[in-house]
Design a protein around this motif. Structure first.
Motif, PDB file in Angstrom:
ATOM      1  N   ASN A 155      -0.507   6.235   5.715  1.00  0.00           N
ATOM      2  CA  ASN A 155      -1.630   7.124   5.419  1.00  0.00           C
ATOM      3  C   ASN A 155      -1.818   8.218   6.454  1.00  0.00           C
ATOM      4  O   ASN A 155      -2.649   9.110   6.258  1.00  0.00           O
ATOM      5  CB  ASN A 155      -2.927   6.310   5.297  1.00  0.00           C
ATOM      6  CG  ASN A 155      -3.175   5.436   6.517  1.00  0.00           C
ATOM      7  OD1 ASN A 155      -2.249   5.098   7.253  1.00  0.00           O
ATOM      8  ND2 ASN A 155      -4.418   5.064   6.736  1.00  0.00           N
ATOM      9  N   GLU A 204       0.803  -1.217   0.000  1.00  0.00           N
ATOM     10  CA  GLU A 204       0.000   0.000   0.000  1.00  0.00           C
ATOM     11  C   GLU A 204       0.839   1.271   0.000  1.00  0.00           C
ATOM     12  O   GLU A 204       0.450   2.263  -0.614  1.00  0.00           O
ATOM     13  CB  GLU A 204      -0.927   0.009   1.233  1.00  0.00           C
ATOM     14  CG  GLU A 204      -1.824  -1.215   1.349  1.00  0.00           C
ATOM     15  CD  GLU A 204      -2.791  -1.342   0.186  1.00  0.00           C
ATOM     16  OE1 GLU A 204      -3.024  -0.331  -0.516  1.00  0.00           O
ATOM     17  OE2 GLU A 204      -3.326  -2.446  -0.030  1.00  0.00           O
ATOM     18  N   PHE A 205       1.979   1.264   0.691  1.00  0.00           N
ATOM     19  CA  PHE A 205       2.764   2.491   0.869  1.00  0.00           C
ATOM     20  C   PHE A 205       4.155   2.428   0.239  1.00  0.00           C
ATOM     21  O   PHE A 205       4.960   3.335   0.440  1.00  0.00           O
ATOM     22  CB  PHE A 205       2.931   2.800   2.366  1.00  0.00           C
ATOM     23  CG  PHE A 205       1.661   2.742   3.150  1.00  0.00           C
ATOM     24  CD1 PHE A 205       0.559   3.476   2.762  1.00  0.00           C
ATOM     25  CD2 PHE A 205       1.561   1.949   4.284  1.00  0.00           C
ATOM     26  CE1 PHE A 205      -0.624   3.424   3.477  1.00  0.00           C
ATOM     27  CE2 PHE A 205       0.386   1.893   5.014  1.00  0.00           C
ATOM     28  CZ  PHE A 205      -0.706   2.635   4.610  1.00  0.00           C
ATOM     29  N   ARG A 215      -3.985   4.742  -0.767  1.00  0.00           N
ATOM     30  CA  ARG A 215      -2.947   4.847   0.269  1.00  0.00           C
ATOM     31  C   ARG A 215      -3.256   5.917   1.310  1.00  0.00           C
ATOM     32  O   ARG A 215      -2.678   5.922   2.390  1.00  0.00           O
ATOM     33  CB  ARG A 215      -1.585   5.121  -0.370  1.00  0.00           C
ATOM     34  CG  ARG A 215      -1.395   6.560  -0.786  1.00  0.00           C
ATOM     35  CD  ARG A 215      -0.029   6.916  -1.287  1.00  0.00           C
ATOM     36  NE  ARG A 215       1.082   6.268  -0.662  1.00  0.00           N
ATOM     37  CZ  ARG A 215       1.628   6.633   0.497  1.00  0.00           C
ATOM     38  NH1 ARG A 215       1.097   7.635   1.179  1.00  0.00           N
ATOM     39  NH2 ARG A 215       2.674   5.997   0.974  1.00  0.00           N
TER      40      ARG A 215
END
Length: 689
Positions: free
Chosen positions: A207, A179-180, A487
């Motif tokens: 996030n 995700e990041f 994200r």
């Protein structure tokens, strides 16, 4: 109680309950005594006439003072070594840990040990680890890899079977990378273990705009081959290359990234480069405010194009006479790797421009590490620090999901933003705008398109305040899905990761399996209570069965023998020493000396040297009026003194010759008199003999 009753019956006497001793409302001591314990109370006659006389019956007594009794004491046994070990994971030494326990337990006498005991306990644990330090860590990670499906680790050894590299990452790290992991940075830090291995962290931004550790590694050297092995292990564990990698100007890192991550965009830390400008351009330009302003205006901004940057750069170099500076030319040659103007159109290019995130992570982990830790201790400290980081992430998730800002507007668009984004990002959606920018906006029936010349969405994945202002102006009630990056949303990563266990293996890691079984027991108990709360009979039946099970557990704990010393050490530190007496299969590193290992004397930069010279008052000699020395070290004064001493010696020789003749005459007369006296004395002595 039942045991003592059975014993008394077989022995031929009866028992009764005795007294109790309380401490803090809790029974600490309970007495069960023989029925014949004690004596009959003695009646004291009162001769006072004002009171009525009572007659007492002459009754027999069974109290004969029998001493048979059973005393049950509740003893709180504290293990100061265990508490000291847990406090040691916070990078506290045995002395500080002892004083914390002293305050916690209410005094020295309640700790159960002394400071020396805490020190010796740590020594015994280190002796238990011994030469199996690397072996114990490798075996522990091998077990994790077997029962945790998403756990990855790699290690390498040299020809002497000494550990040269170690890399590890778990399932949550891989989920965070998915995700990041669009932009990551990694950096090396030192003084985290006793073997001087380099600690390397891979970091990204979550996030909540906070640091997230993706994985970590230990290297015995900072060579190109070591970094290539580390990056290959990273690629093998995570499966894909990152879009952007930010590092400092380490040449070994640069070459390793080019070979292992050919698709990734490698960028250099702007802060490290700009910090060196003061040393490379000289003291005068370093203090020139106009030079610093113009350099920062073209370097740090991301609102100009590459052609404009090159033009402004050449003007600055010509104006301040830096066209012949070799370092400046080298930095200009690699401008595409660190100047934002050259990557402003790339996705997520503005998310990370320096290695400050890695520096922050290094500081965070170095707070719980020191240069005297074994690998076993280091891994325990690392796990504790990761727990803190994940707790902070869960706390931020809770705040974003279940709270709302007090000063938040109640417009439809802002309500939609509050449902999507985390709390830290809501401040970017305030309805205001400044500066003159070009915004392209198209509002169709089912399609809303907008683009701003500030390129905030392209660089950060977030809509800028200029587009948001237009959305409010034209009555857009919801943020289009194409402008919402996953994200930055609240629910991108679940708070509790469902760890996938590989149940086909034996499961050697007792601690992790015990935690999983404990969670199952808790869930089962909650299920039974919630479903049987309306059926009293069934609830009582379950309660009785659980009480019977509790008695069985208590009985087994009473009859269970104390674990051996090494088993207690193993349970405490979470790592088990190999059973065999054979030498370790993986030996600890030795003789490591890296460029960043540190020294007792810090090397000062050229800028610091110039500042120290400028601040120090130069001495002026009072003889020659020159600076740089004083009268004690003046060469001119020494030359004059040497000349005067030479003249004095020449005059002294002439004067001493005349005086010496006169003195010699007197000395000769005295010597003759003494010689005569000596002869007369000898003669008299001989005559006497």
């Amino acid at each position: 109680m039942r045991f003592y009753q059975s014993y008394a019956k077989l022995a031929g006497f009866s028992i009764r309950k005795g007294g109790e001793v309380y401490s803090g409302g809790i029974i600490k001591t309970k007495y069960f005594v023989c029925s014949k314990d004690g004596h009959k109370p003695v009646c004291i006659d009162d001769n006072s006439k004002s009171k009525k006389q009572f007659k007492t019956r002459n009754r027999g007594t069974i109290r004969t003072g029998c001493k048979a009794q059973l005393v049950i004491c509740t003893i709180t046994v504290r293990c100061p070594g265990g508490d000291g070990w847990e406090l040691g994971t916070l990078n506290l030494g045995p002395v500080k840990a002892f004083h914390i326990m002293r305050k916690r337990y209410g005094g020295f006498e309640n700790v159960g040990a002394t400071v020396d005991d805490c020190k010796n306990f740590r020594k015994r644990i280190n002796s238990y680890i011994g030469e199996y330090d690397a072996d114990m860590v490798i075996n522990r990670m091998t077990d994790k890899k077997q029962y945790l499906a998403d756990y990855s680790f790699e290690y390498s050894v040299d020809d002497g079977k000494r550990l040269t590299g170690l890399f590890w990452a778990n399932g949550l790290c891989k989920l965070n990378y998915m995700e990041f992991g669009d932009v990551i940075s990694f950096d090396a830090t030192f003084k985290t273990n006793r073997y001087k291995m380099v600690f390397v962290l891979f970091t990204c931004i979550d996030n909540h705009c906070r640091n997230v550790t993706l994985s970590a590694g230990l290297l015995a050297s900072e060579s190109i081959e070591s970094y290539k092995w580390l990056l290959n292990s990273f690629l093998k564990s995570f499966g894909r290359q990152p879009n952007v990698v930010v590092t400092d100007q380490d040449p070994a890192m640069k070459q390793a990234i080019e070979e292992v991550f050919p698709i990734s965009r490698h960028r250099l830390c702007m802060w490290h480069i700009m910090k060196k400008v003061a040393d490379k351009v000289g003291h005068e330009l370093c203090n020139n405010d106009e030079f610093k302003r113009r350099m920062c205006d073209i370097v740090w901004t991301d609102s100009i194009e590459p052609e404009e940057f090159e033009r402004q750069w050449k003007l600055v170099m010509i104006e301040f006479g830096l066209t012949e500076n070799k370092w400046i030319d080298d930095m200009f040659g690699m401008r595409s790797m660190w100047i934002p103007a050259f990557y402003r159109h790339e996705p997520m290019s503005g998310l990370m421009r320096t290695t400050s995130r890695s520096e922050s992570e290094n500081h965070f982990f170095c707070q719980v590490a020191n240069s005297q830790l074994t690998l076993v201790e280091f891994m325990n400290h690392f796990d504790g620090a990761m727990d803190v980081q994940r707790f902070n992430h869960r706390k931020n998730d809770h705040i974003s999901r279940y709270t709302e800002p007090a000063d938040w507007s109640q417009t439809t668009l802002e309500k939609d933003a509050a449902k999507i984004y985390t709390r830290i990002l809501l401040k970017d959606f305030k309805a205001h705008g400044d500066g003159l920018l070009e915004v392209w906006f198209k509002n169709l029936e089912n399609d809303v398109t907008a683009q701003c010349s500030c390129l905030r969405f392209e660089q950060y994945g977030l809509l800028c305040k200029h587009i948001y202002f237009l959305f409010k102006m034209f009555g857009v009630k919801e943020i289009p899905n194409k402008y919402v990056m996953k994200r930055w949303t609240k629910d991108v990563v679940p708070n509790e990761l469902n760890v996938k266990y590989n149940l086909n293996v034996g499961g050697k890691d007792v601690h992790q399996r015990a935690k999983r079984i404990a969670r199952e027991i808790i869930h089962t108990g909650e299920y039974l209570v919630s479903n049987l709360i309306s059926d009293f009979d069934q609830l009582v039946l379950v309660r009785d069965q659980m009480m019977q099970l509790k008695e069985r557990v208590d009985q087994s704990r009473i009859t269970k023998q104390l674990d051996p010393k090494f088993d207690r050490f193993s349970k405490l530190i979470g790592y088990q020493q190999p059973v065999t007496n054979a030498p370790p299969t993986v030996r600890v590193p030795a003789g490591i000396r890296n460029k960043g290992h540190g020294s007792h004397r810090r090397i000062k930069s050229r800028k610091e040297q110039m500042i120290s010279r400028k601040g120090k008052r130069s001495r002026t000699c009072s003889v020659c009026n020159e600076k740089g020395h004083d009268i004690r070290t003046c060469g001119e004064l020494k030359a004059k003194q040497q000349g005067k001493q030479g003249k004095k010696k020449m005059k002294g020789v002439q004067i001493e010759d005349g005086v010496r003749d006169k003195d010699n005459e007197g000395e000769d007369d005295e010597e003759e008199d003494d010689f005569e006296d000596y002869i007369s004395d000898d003669g008299s002595e001989e005559e006497d003999q």
